[in-house]
Write a protein that holds these residues in place. Structure first.
Motif, mmCIF file in Angstrom:
data_model
loop_
_atom_site.group_PDB
_atom_site.id
_atom_site.type_symbol
_atom_site.label_atom_id
_atom_site.label_comp_id
_atom_site.label_asym_id
_atom_site.label_seq_id
_atom_site.Cartn_x
_atom_site.Cartn_y
_atom_site.Cartn_z
ATOM 1 N N LYS A 62 17.682 -2.182 -13.057
ATOM 2 C CA LYS A 62 17.034 -1.380 -12.034
ATOM 3 C C LYS A 62 15.578 -1.119 -12.401
ATOM 4 C CE LYS A 62 20.976 0.968 -9.956
ATOM 5 N NZ LYS A 62 21.789 -0.165 -10.011
ATOM 6 N N THR A 63 15.315 -0.792 -13.657
ATOM 7 C CA THR A 63 13.939 -0.519 -14.057
ATOM 8 C C THR A 63 13.100 -1.791 -13.998
ATOM 9 O OG1 THR A 63 14.568 -0.674 -16.390
ATOM 10 C CG2 THR A 63 14.447 1.528 -15.441
ATOM 11 N N ALA A 64 13.690 -2.937 -14.260
ATOM 12 C CA ALA A 64 12.952 -4.204 -14.169
ATOM 13 C C ALA A 64 12.551 -4.478 -12.720
ATOM 14 C CB ALA A 64 13.789 -5.352 -14.718
ATOM 15 N N ARG A 65 13.439 -4.182 -11.783
ATOM 16 C CA ARG A 65 13.116 -4.393 -10.368
ATOM 17 C C ARG A 65 12.015 -3.448 -9.919
ATOM 18 N NH1 ARG A 65 19.054 -4.365 -8.237
ATOM 19 N NH2 ARG A 65 18.196 -2.651 -7.035
ATOM 20 N N VAL A 66 12.063 -2.197 -10.368
ATOM 21 C CA VAL A 66 11.018 -1.234 -10.007
ATOM 22 C C VAL A 66 9.687 -1.667 -10.613
ATOM 23 C CG1 VAL A 66 10.218 1.146 -10.306
ATOM 24 C CG2 VAL A 66 12.581 0.704 -9.649
ATOM 25 N N ALA A 67 9.724 -2.122 -11.873
ATOM 26 C CA ALA A 67 8.495 -2.566 -12.538
ATOM 27 C C ALA A 67 7.898 -3.773 -11.806
ATOM 28 C CB ALA A 67 8.773 -2.901 -13.996
ATOM 29 N N ALA A 68 8.741 -4.704 -11.388
ATOM 30 C CA ALA A 68 8.257 -5.877 -10.651
ATOM 31 C C ALA A 68 7.643 -5.462 -9.313
ATOM 32 C CB ALA A 68 9.397 -6.869 -10.432
ATOM 33 N N TRP A 69 8.293 -4.523 -8.635
ATOM 34 C CA TRP A 69 7.763 -4.026 -7.369
ATOM 35 C C TRP A 69 6.404 -3.350 -7.584
ATOM 36 C CZ3 TRP A 69 6.671 1.083 -6.201
ATOM 37 C CH2 TRP A 69 6.257 1.327 -4.894
ATOM 38 N N ALA A 70 6.310 -2.497 -8.623
ATOM 39 C CA ALA A 70 5.057 -1.788 -8.897
ATOM 40 C C ALA A 70 3.941 -2.769 -9.248
ATOM 41 C CB ALA A 70 5.260 -0.783 -10.023
ATOM 42 N N GLU A 71 4.277 -3.787 -10.037
ATOM 43 C CA GLU A 71 3.278 -4.801 -10.416
ATOM 44 C C GLU A 71 2.762 -5.534 -9.182
ATOM 45 O OE1 GLU A 71 3.352 -8.887 -12.946
ATOM 46 O OE2 GLU A 71 4.283 -7.145 -13.888
ATOM 47 N N GLN A 72 3.661 -5.901 -8.280
ATOM 48 C CA GLN A 72 3.271 -6.589 -7.050
ATOM 49 C C GLN A 72 2.416 -5.669 -6.182
ATOM 50 O OE1 GLN A 72 3.624 -9.774 -6.295
ATOM 51 N NE2 GLN A 72 2.525 -9.473 -4.378
ATOM 52 N N ALA A 73 2.797 -4.404 -6.082
ATOM 53 C CA ALA A 73 2.032 -3.453 -5.281
ATOM 54 C C ALA A 73 0.630 -3.266 -5.851
ATOM 55 C CB ALA A 73 2.764 -2.110 -5.219
ATOM 56 N N MET A 74 0.511 -3.255 -7.165
ATOM 57 C CA MET A 74 -0.805 -3.104 -7.792
ATOM 58 C C MET A 74 -1.678 -4.326 -7.524
ATOM 59 S SD MET A 74 -0.970 -0.127 -9.110
ATOM 60 C CE MET A 74 -2.321 -0.194 -10.243
ATOM 61 N N LYS A 75 -1.074 -5.519 -7.497
ATOM 62 C CA LYS A 75 -1.828 -6.740 -7.209
ATOM 63 C C LYS A 75 -2.350 -6.720 -5.775
ATOM 64 C CE LYS A 75 0.570 -9.823 -10.396
ATOM 65 N NZ LYS A 75 1.538 -10.917 -10.494
ATOM 66 N N GLU A 76 -1.513 -6.233 -4.859
ATOM 67 C CA GLU A 76 -1.897 -6.215 -3.451
ATOM 68 C C GLU A 76 -2.943 -5.141 -3.174
ATOM 69 O OE1 GLU A 76 1.696 -5.695 -1.233
ATOM 70 O OE2 GLU A 76 2.496 -7.639 -1.861
ATOM 71 N N GLY A 77 -2.915 -4.078 -3.936
ATOM 72 C CA GLY A 77 -3.854 -2.985 -3.722
ATOM 73 C C GLY A 77 -3.470 -2.158 -2.513
ATOM 74 N N PRO A 78 -4.168 -1.046 -2.320
ATOM 75 C CA PRO A 78 -3.835 -0.191 -1.176
ATOM 76 C C PRO A 78 -4.266 -0.830 0.135
ATOM 77 C CG PRO A 78 -5.727 0.675 -2.359
ATOM 78 C CD PRO A 78 -5.220 -0.504 -3.153
ATOM 79 N N ALA A 79 -3.543 -0.513 1.189
ATOM 80 C CA ALA A 79 -3.892 -1.028 2.515
ATOM 81 C C ALA A 79 -5.202 -0.416 2.985
ATOM 82 C CB ALA A 79 -2.770 -0.718 3.497
ATOM 83 N N GLU A 80 -5.458 0.806 2.572
ATOM 84 C CA GLU A 80 -6.706 1.485 2.891
ATOM 85 C C GLU A 80 -6.999 2.470 1.765
ATOM 86 O OE1 GLU A 80 -5.468 5.098 5.759
ATOM 87 O OE2 GLU A 80 -5.180 3.115 6.623
ATOM 88 N N PRO A 81 -8.225 2.879 1.628
ATOM 89 C CA PRO A 81 -8.546 3.817 0.551
ATOM 90 C C PRO A 81 -7.768 5.119 0.704
ATOM 91 C CG PRO A 81 -10.538 2.939 1.543
ATOM 92 C CD PRO A 81 -9.387 2.473 2.375
ATOM 93 N N LEU A 82 -7.447 5.723 -0.413
ATOM 94 C CA LEU A 82 -6.711 6.990 -0.408
ATOM 95 C C LEU A 82 -7.631 8.102 0.088
ATOM 96 C CD1 LEU A 82 -4.168 8.547 -1.155
ATOM 97 C CD2 LEU A 82 -5.106 8.821 -3.454
ATOM 98 N N ASP A 83 -7.179 8.814 1.106
ATOM 99 C CA ASP A 83 -7.917 9.925 1.672
ATOM 100 C C ASP A 83 -7.120 11.192 1.433
ATOM 101 O OD1 ASP A 83 -9.361 11.762 3.111
ATOM 102 O OD2 ASP A 83 -9.253 10.671 5.007
#
Length: 87
Positions: A62-83
């Motif tokens: 489970k932690t490996a899947r979460v880590a993979a998801w987080a890594e992918q999300a970091m590569k993609e970056g935010p859809a828009e800047p955090l406001d």
């Protein structure tokens, strides 16, 4: 549903779950606990709150899947800047 039928059903579920790989057995338990919580049934104290998170986070798959998801999300970056004003 009579108690005997419930016991038979529970036995059947346990037998089928036992035939699954360990990670899938864990998923079956997670689902059963989710359904139990949704039905308003009390979850055993050792499976309450923090204990559930501890069990989930101690499962390497489970932690490996979460880590993979987080890594992918970091590569993609935010859809828009955090406001912060929109939070």
């Amino acid at each position: 549903m009579p108690a005997v039928a419930t016991r038979d059903l529970a036995s059947l579920i346990a037998e089928e779950a036992a035939a699954l790989p360990a990670d899938k057995q864990s998923s079956v338990l997670d689902y059963v606990l989710f359904i139990k919580q949704q039905s308003g049934a009390k979850i055993e104290p050792e499976e309450d709150g923090d204990a559930i998170w501890e069990r989930l986070l101690s499962d390497p798959q489970k932690t490996a899947r979460v880590a993979a998801w987080a890594e992918q999300a970091m590569k993609e970056g935010p859809a828009e800047p955090l406001d912060i004003s929109r939070m």
